[in-house]
Design a protein around this motif. Structure first.
Motif, PDB file in Angstrom:
ATOM      1  N   ALA A 169       0.832  -1.206   0.000  1.00  0.00           N
ATOM      2  CA  ALA A 169       0.000   0.000   0.000  1.00  0.00           C
ATOM      3  C   ALA A 169       0.868   1.257   0.000  1.00  0.00           C
ATOM      4  O   ALA A 169       0.551   2.241  -0.683  1.00  0.00           O
ATOM      5  CB  ALA A 169      -0.933  -0.002   1.208  1.00  0.00           C
ATOM      6  N   VAL A 170       1.953   1.234   0.748  1.00  0.00           N
ATOM      7  CA  VAL A 170       2.879   2.372   0.750  1.00  0.00           C
ATOM      8  C   VAL A 170       3.487   2.551  -0.639  1.00  0.00           C
ATOM      9  O   VAL A 170       3.606   3.673  -1.147  1.00  0.00           O
ATOM     10  CB  VAL A 170       3.979   2.171   1.806  1.00  0.00           C
ATOM     11  N   ALA A 171       3.881   1.435  -1.278  1.00  0.00           N
ATOM     12  CA  ALA A 171       4.440   1.508  -2.624  1.00  0.00           C
ATOM     13  C   ALA A 171       3.429   2.089  -3.607  1.00  0.00           C
ATOM     14  O   ALA A 171       3.775   2.924  -4.463  1.00  0.00           O
ATOM     15  CB  ALA A 171       4.887   0.120  -3.083  1.00  0.00           C
ATOM     16  N   ALA A 172       2.162   1.674  -3.490  1.00  0.00           N
ATOM     17  CA  ALA A 172       1.118   2.206  -4.371  1.00  0.00           C
ATOM     18  C   ALA A 172       0.912   3.699  -4.139  1.00  0.00           C
ATOM     19  O   ALA A 172       0.738   4.473  -5.092  1.00  0.00           O
ATOM     20  CB  ALA A 172      -0.191   1.447  -4.151  1.00  0.00           C
ATOM     21  N   SER A 173       0.937   4.118  -2.873  1.00  0.00           N
ATOM     22  CA  SER A 173       0.758   5.526  -2.553  1.00  0.00           C
ATOM     23  C   SER A 173       1.920   6.365  -3.076  1.00  0.00           C
ATOM     24  O   SER A 173       1.717   7.459  -3.623  1.00  0.00           O
ATOM     25  CB  SER A 173       0.619   5.695  -1.035  1.00  0.00           C
ATOM     26  N   ILE A 174       3.133   5.859  -2.925  1.00  0.00           N
ATOM     27  CA  ILE A 174       4.303   6.567  -3.458  1.00  0.00           C
ATOM     28  C   ILE A 174       4.190   6.690  -4.976  1.00  0.00           C
ATOM     29  O   ILE A 174       4.462   7.757  -5.551  1.00  0.00           O
ATOM     30  CB  ILE A 174       5.601   5.840  -3.069  1.00  0.00           C
ATOM     31  N   ALA A 175       3.789   5.605  -5.634  1.00  0.00           N
ATOM     32  CA  ALA A 175       3.662   5.621  -7.091  1.00  0.00           C
ATOM     33  C   ALA A 175       2.650   6.674  -7.546  1.00  0.00           C
ATOM     34  O   ALA A 175       2.893   7.419  -8.505  1.00  0.00           O
ATOM     35  CB  ALA A 175       3.251   4.239  -7.595  1.00  0.00           C
ATOM     36  N   SER A 176       1.512   6.762  -6.841  1.00  0.00           N
ATOM     37  CA  SER A 176       0.494   7.747  -7.239  1.00  0.00           C
ATOM     38  C   SER A 176       1.017   9.168  -7.092  1.00  0.00           C
ATOM     39  O   SER A 176       0.761  10.037  -7.945  1.00  0.00           O
ATOM     40  CB  SER A 176      -0.773   7.556  -6.408  1.00  0.00           C
ATOM     41  N   LYS A 177       1.777   9.424  -6.040  1.00  0.00           N
ATOM     42  CA  LYS A 177       2.311  10.768  -5.812  1.00  0.00           C
ATOM     43  C   LYS A 177       3.409  11.094  -6.824  1.00  0.00           C
ATOM     44  O   LYS A 177       3.513  12.243  -7.284  1.00  0.00           O
ATOM     45  CB  LYS A 177       2.839  10.882  -4.386  1.00  0.00           C
ATOM     46  N   LEU A 178       4.219  10.106  -7.180  1.00  0.00           N
ATOM     47  CA  LEU A 178       5.252  10.344  -8.186  1.00  0.00           C
ATOM     48  C   LEU A 178       4.645  10.620  -9.558  1.00  0.00           C
ATOM     49  O   LEU A 178       5.143  11.458 -10.314  1.00  0.00           O
ATOM     50  CB  LEU A 178       6.188   9.134  -8.259  1.00  0.00           C
ATOM     51  N   ILE A 179       3.568   9.900  -9.893  1.00  0.00           N
ATOM     52  CA  ILE A 179       2.884  10.144 -11.165  1.00  0.00           C
ATOM     53  C   ILE A 179       2.322  11.561 -11.198  1.00  0.00           C
ATOM     54  O   ILE A 179       2.453  12.279 -12.195  1.00  0.00           O
ATOM     55  CB  ILE A 179       1.764   9.103 -11.379  1.00  0.00           C
ATOM     56  N   LEU A 180       1.688  11.964 -10.097  1.00  0.00           N
ATOM     57  CA  LEU A 180       1.169  13.329 -10.015  1.00  0.00           C
ATOM     58  C   LEU A 180       2.287  14.358 -10.181  1.00  0.00           C
ATOM     59  O   LEU A 180       2.159  15.330 -10.937  1.00  0.00           O
ATOM     60  CB  LEU A 180       0.484  13.535  -8.665  1.00  0.00           C
ATOM     61  N   MET A 181       3.379  14.136  -9.463  1.00  0.00           N
ATOM     62  CA  MET A 181       4.493  15.077  -9.514  1.00  0.00           C
ATOM     63  C   MET A 181       5.060  15.170 -10.924  1.00  0.00           C
ATOM     64  O   MET A 181       5.274  16.265 -11.462  1.00  0.00           O
ATOM     65  CB  MET A 181       5.582  14.643  -8.526  1.00  0.00           C
ATOM     66  N   TYR A 182       5.289  14.008 -11.551  1.00  0.00           N
ATOM     67  CA  TYR A 182       5.872  13.995 -12.897  1.00  0.00           C
ATOM     68  C   TYR A 182       4.954  14.680 -13.903  1.00  0.00           C
ATOM     69  O   TYR A 182       5.405  15.463 -14.744  1.00  0.00           O
ATOM     70  CB  TYR A 182       6.134  12.549 -13.329  1.00  0.00           C
ATOM     71  N   ALA A 183       3.649  14.403 -13.805  1.00  0.00           N
ATOM     72  CA  ALA A 183       2.698  14.978 -14.751  1.00  0.00           C
ATOM     73  C   ALA A 183       2.653  16.499 -14.634  1.00  0.00           C
ATOM     74  O   ALA A 183       2.672  17.215 -15.648  1.00  0.00           O
ATOM     75  CB  ALA A 183       1.309  14.381 -14.525  1.00  0.00           C
ATOM     76  N   PHE A 184       2.603  17.002 -13.407  1.00  0.00           N
ATOM     77  CA  PHE A 184       2.497  18.452 -13.234  1.00  0.00           C
ATOM     78  C   PHE A 184       3.800  19.155 -13.597  1.00  0.00           C
ATOM     79  O   PHE A 184       3.776  20.251 -14.169  1.00  0.00           O
ATOM     80  CB  PHE A 184       2.086  18.778 -11.800  1.00  0.00           C
ATOM     81  N   VAL A 185       4.929  18.550 -13.274  1.00  0.00           N
ATOM     82  CA  VAL A 185       6.202  19.164 -13.642  1.00  0.00           C
ATOM     83  C   VAL A 185       6.358  19.183 -15.152  1.00  0.00           C
ATOM     84  O   VAL A 185       6.838  20.156 -15.749  1.00  0.00           O
ATOM     85  CB  VAL A 185       7.374  18.409 -12.978  1.00  0.00           C
ATOM     86  N   SER A 186       5.922  18.096 -15.830  1.00  0.00           N
ATOM     87  CA  SER A 186       6.061  17.999 -17.289  1.00  0.00           C
ATOM     88  C   SER A 186       5.164  18.993 -18.009  1.00  0.00           C
ATOM     89  O   SER A 186       5.552  19.574 -19.028  1.00  0.00           O
ATOM     90  CB  SER A 186       5.735  16.583 -17.763  1.00  0.00           C
ATOM     91  N   THR A 187       3.951  19.193 -17.494  1.00  0.00           N
ATOM     92  CA  THR A 187       2.989  20.036 -18.209  1.00  0.00           C
ATOM     93  C   THR A 187       3.060  21.504 -17.837  1.00  0.00           C
ATOM     94  O   THR A 187       2.845  22.381 -18.682  1.00  0.00           O
ATOM     95  CB  THR A 187       1.547  19.536 -17.957  1.00  0.00           C
ATOM     96  N   SER A 188       3.361  21.782 -16.567  1.00  0.00           N
ATOM     97  CA  SER A 188       3.326  23.178 -16.120  1.00  0.00           C
ATOM     98  C   SER A 188       4.647  23.694 -15.573  1.00  0.00           C
ATOM     99  O   SER A 188       4.795  24.899 -15.359  1.00  0.00           O
ATOM    100  CB  SER A 188       2.245  23.349 -15.041  1.00  0.00           C
ATOM    101  N   GLY A 189       5.563  22.780 -15.337  1.00  0.00           N
ATOM    102  CA  GLY A 189       6.828  23.187 -14.743  1.00  0.00           C
ATOM    103  C   GLY A 189       6.730  23.469 -13.268  1.00  0.00           C
ATOM    104  O   GLY A 189       7.693  23.941 -12.646  1.00  0.00           O
TER     105      GLY A 189
END
Length: 317
Positions: free
Chosen positions: A104-124
């Motif tokens: 569950a911790v691994a899944a939660s980390i993955a969701s937060k990393l996906i969010l971080m990567y998406a927002f950094v890629s699209t908006s900086g």
């Protein structure tokens, strides 16, 4: 029967959307709601299955998209929908509570990393990073409190402390993600235990009582690696990655040692017959009062090595 299942599906999905609305629209409640964000769809998936959970996540995402747009819908999909469905699915697949928490911790980390990567890629913009304005506002608020006690900070001091805070938060981001993910996984698991307490036919992964939590001794290998990294960081100060690794690994280990120390403290408080309400209050004080939390971390290290519960005999009440 189908109508009852539909009502359960709709109520859990609506609760998930409501939690997202509170998390994004109520600043004072947001930090608390975010920690249990996956819970509604977690329960839905455990009760009605993976298909119902996935449909709930898709419906919630579509609803948020229609009401608030693509960016909010993506945040909901990662942090509320998909994560809740994934944790609910994991609840049905594991018998060991520790194995479930790790996944569950691994899944939660993955969701937060996906969010971080998406927002950094699209908006900086990193949605988890602390902005300079937010840091300065935080330091200014703290400065106003100090001024009431006769201690004042100049504007230059506020700006300097804000810059230091931003650098610290940026450097400690990996450990913060891990610890936040562990917190929401544990809180959602505890909430699920309470929710299904009167539903004996639903079997959940089992964790030992908090008073008996103990981490394996091979955790000291991680402590040794941290000490080596710390020495290397001081020997090669130009290699910032060494300092970042040592600081983040030490922060995670400190949290684990504190959890061990709190478990030991809870064990002795329970053995002396201290009421649960008093134990909870003392635990919160120990967590937020730095000198005591440091002592409990040290006790946690000794407990992992020596198993103080066996060495110190107390007659239980």
């Amino acid at each position: 029967m189908k109508r009852k299942l539909f009502v359960e599906w709709l109520s859990c999905t609506a609760a998930s959307i409501a939690a997202f609305t509170v998390a994004t629209g109520a600043p004072f409640l947001s930090p608390f709601v975010v920690f249990i964000a996956p819970f509604p769809l977690m329960v839905l998936t455990r009760k009605l299955g993976a298909r119902a959970g996935a449909l709930g996540a898709l419906f919630g995402t579509a609803f948020v998209f229609g009401m608030a747009g693509a960016a909010y819908a993506f945040v909901y999909a990662c942090g509320f929908g998909a994560l809740g469905a994934a944790e609910g699915f994991l609840l049905s697949k594991f018998k060991s509570g520790s194995d479930y928490i790790l996944c569950a911790v691994a899944a939660s980390i993955a969701s937060k990393l996906i969010l971080m990567y998406a927002f950094v890629s699209t908006s900086g913009v990193n949605p988890f990073a602390l902005s300079h304005d937010a840091a300065q506002s935080l330091i200014s608020s703290f400065s106003s409190l100090l001024s009431q006690g006769g201690v004042s900070l100049s504007q230059d001091d506020v700006g300097s402390y804000a810059d230091t805070l931003i650098r610290t938060v940026s450097m400690m981001m990996p450990s913060m993600l891990i610890l936040f993910s562990a917190a929401d996984a544990l809180l959602c698991y505890a909430a699920a235990r309470l929710y299904f307490k009167k539903t004996p036919e639903v079997k959940l992964p089992q964790l030992p009582p908090f008073a008996l939590w103990r981490f394996p001794q091979n955790i000291f290998w991680a402590l040794l690696a941290t000490l080596v990294l710390d020495v290397a960081a001081k020997a090669f100060p130009q290699e910032a990655v060494l300092k970042t690794l040592s600081l983040n690994l030490m922060e995670v280990l400190r949290a684990l040692f504190l959890a061990e120390g709190l478990s030991l403290f809870w064990y002795f408080l329970r053995s002396f017959g201290v009421s649960r309400a008093v134990r909870v209050v003392l635990m919160l004080l120990c967590i937020f009062f730095s000198p005591v939390s440091y002592i409990l971390s040290m006790l946690g290290i000794f407990d992992i090595w020596y198993d103080l519960r066996k060495r110190i005999k107390i007659r239980r009440r």
